[in-house]
Design an enzyme around this catalytic site. Structure first.
Site, PDB file in Angstrom:
ATOM      1  N   GLU B  68       0.820  -1.206   0.000  1.00  0.00           N
ATOM      2  CA  GLU B  68       0.000   0.000   0.000  1.00  0.00           C
ATOM      3  C   GLU B  68       0.856   1.259   0.000  1.00  0.00           C
ATOM      4  O   GLU B  68       1.933   1.274   0.589  1.00  0.00           O
ATOM      5  CB  GLU B  68      -0.882   0.028   1.247  1.00  0.00           C
ATOM      6  CG  GLU B  68      -1.789  -1.167   1.374  1.00  0.00           C
ATOM      7  CD  GLU B  68      -2.486  -1.232   2.728  1.00  0.00           C
ATOM      8  OE1 GLU B  68      -3.665  -1.566   2.736  1.00  0.00           O
ATOM      9  OE2 GLU B  68      -1.838  -0.933   3.756  1.00  0.00           O
ATOM     10  N   ASP B 239      -7.758  -4.356  10.099  1.00  0.00           N
ATOM     11  CA  ASP B 239      -7.270  -3.218   9.329  1.00  0.00           C
ATOM     12  C   ASP B 239      -7.116  -3.491   7.839  1.00  0.00           C
ATOM     13  O   ASP B 239      -6.357  -2.831   7.155  1.00  0.00           O
ATOM     14  CB  ASP B 239      -5.936  -2.724   9.898  1.00  0.00           C
ATOM     15  CG  ASP B 239      -4.859  -3.792   9.791  1.00  0.00           C
ATOM     16  OD1 ASP B 239      -5.174  -4.903   9.346  1.00  0.00           O
ATOM     17  OD2 ASP B 239      -3.719  -3.494  10.146  1.00  0.00           O
TER      18      ASP B 239
END
Lengths: 353, 353
Positions: B68, B239
């Site tokens: 990410e 998450d």
């Protein structure tokens, strides 16, 4: 400044390609040869276009310019580039564009290289233009006009000379000093270099017209009456919202080829067109799915904005070259505790050292 | 490996914070003190939430995990973090999470720091939990349960002890070796540390329950009957899409506070809820726009996923500390030709050196 810990584990280390390393890698192989090698990588990666995880670049705009992240992945490697564009930088003694990037392994997420990409972006942009021109330009093109003689000019000129047989480049820039710089730099390369005093003069007799100007606004470098039948337009400079180089009428007469449509609609010359206007994805031409140039009189336009897969291809090439030549240093970038769950213990134990 | 060019210009150089530098910076100030300082930065930045350019993180998913990019900007500085999450890494001797990032100037796009962020992410995650708990946890909380005793456990424990007066942590993990590691690491910190043999035992008497497990799947670390009135839940581990830790019934009984809703709806515990379910943005609590904890019996849930502004706050702190302490080295990352338009000339001239 403190010295690095000399003894982090092997897993902690990531090869770093500095500007100096990049120049060594490029100069040992040759600038034109490096562009050619990256062009081959780009073309091979365009042939497997559907393998890539693609997204328009992720911009953060400000009054002064833009900072962008350009990620992509082929499932085996992941790459991203950080690149800024600040048109007012040059007047302040800064580079308009700076770039760096990372190549990483997809299976474990570990980076395998951190690299300068300002030079590399210049090389890959020329390489991408060559890939497009290979499929779109007239086969007998020998003369190229280069409008805008900034940082891209010599890389385009030398690359087209080496890869596509361009014998003469005709240069023009609003600033004669930029042209003079390019003329000097291209001495002794085997190219005939002609400094011109207008864009009209530069494109006279050119089968390929490359536009690579840097203004961050709607510009009209070329107007419709300047572009004759049969020309290939290699439009580099129109590459962000509001920044275009060509008059809309030229686009209306051209067959338009693009890298990644969702990004080009935002950034390219085709911003000026209605969303239903026909465009062709270049990868389909390369893959043989659709034709490129189909007639002598056709005007082909490569509306280049620069896409993440091209940086990926370039990073893959430089990674291979860095490992082969040893032109890199290793950075202690990754925390590597003996027990992966014991990050705290690693930090705490370092306090006692 | 070749050496760096010893003489690039000042503009070419970017400070680099290695893992070793980060540990020196953190240990000289103290781990708990660093967490406290980052918490103060995060809180100050949450107070000017609307200043930030915000976007959900940009993920690239694969079978093995995710890579990410997390960018943000406050108009003066731009920051981004690269972070991976590969749950199978630990079994192969790799870290599950690695991170690094960059801080740059918005006005010219030049990076001012390249830094390791694996350790820094652990610190800022604890700091973020502290900021939330400051506004949401019972004021007289003295006992915290920590479910999941991996890399986050000690940072949370020490941070809550130092910043919020937590006196006892009650630890549980499916792997007793993880708990034993945390017990060892927390010796001599002033905390009472109790290793428990079940989640139920761990949460007994705790006013704050921190969940920080690492499974990349729908898990139920806590079920509804385990959570009593008045507790503050600090949920760290849920998450990413499909990765949650709490039973849905707990969410239905809780007042839920989040960082950045567009990202939390994708990644947080609230994935399990209908999109119209009421949630509160934490920055509004901090800014005094809406209340945090309003009663003794209320269950508050901080559904933490980690947001880009928190990394930005942490990078700003480390940048200041690195400049103050000199714990960094400079990397020759940026091409800086004498004439900004003469990138080609710089490369070509380097060939003759």
């Amino acid at each position: 400044m403190t010295k690095h810990d000399p003894n982090p584990s092997r897993l902690a280390m990531v090869p770093f390609i500095s500007v100096d390393h990049m120049m060594r890698i490029v100069n040992e192989a040759g600038v034109a040869q490096t562009i050619a090698a990256i062009a081959d990588r780009i073309e091979a990666d365009f042939l497997r276009w559907e393998t890539f995880d693609k997204t328009p670049r992720v911009p953060s705009h400000s009054e002064e310019g833009v900072i962008e992240l350009m990620p992509t992945s082929d499932g085996e490697f992941y790459g991203f580039k950080y690149v800024n564009g600040h048109p007012a930088n040059m007047a302040r003694g800064f580079q308009t564009v700076n770039a760096f990037g990372v190549l990483a392994r997809v299976d474990n997420g570990y980076p395998v290289m951190f690299s300068e990409m300002t030079i590399l972006t210049a090389l890959r942009t020329a390489a991408m233009s060559i890939v497009a021109a290979r499929h779109l330009a007239p086969k007998d093109a020998r003369v190229m006009a280069v409008i805008g003689n900034g940082a891209q000019c010599e890389f385009q000129s030398l690359g087209f000379h080496h890869c596509l047989g361009i014998e003469e480049v005709r240069l023009w820039d609003i600033d004669p000093k930029a042209t003079a710089k390019a003329v000097r730099n291209l001495e002794g390369t085997g190219l005939t270099v002609t400094a011109c005093s207008s864009a009209e003069e530069a494109i006279t007799g050119a089968q390929i017209v490359t536009t690579c100007t840097a203004d961050k606004k709607q510009a009209t470098i070329l107007t419709d009456n300047m572009v004759g039948a049969g020309v290939h337009l290699n439009a580099i400079g129109g590459d962000s919202p509001g920044k275009t180089e060509l008059h809309r009428d030229i686009l209306m007469r051209s067959d338009i080829f693009v890298e990644y449509p969702p990004q080009t609609w935002i950034e390219g010359e085709i911003q000026q067109l209605a969303p239903e206007h026909p465009i062709t994805e270049l990868w389909r031409v390369i893959a043989g799915q659709v034709p490129g140039r189909t007639s002598r009189d056709q005007i082909t336009l490569f509306d280049s904005v620069g896409f993440a897969t091209e940086d990926f291809s370039a990073l893959r090439h430089i990674h291979a070259e860095a490992m082969r030549t040893g032109h890199y240093v290793e950075l202690d970038l990754l925390a590597d505790p003996d027990d992966p769950r014991d990050l705290f213990g690693m930090v705490a134990r370092a306090a006692g050292q």
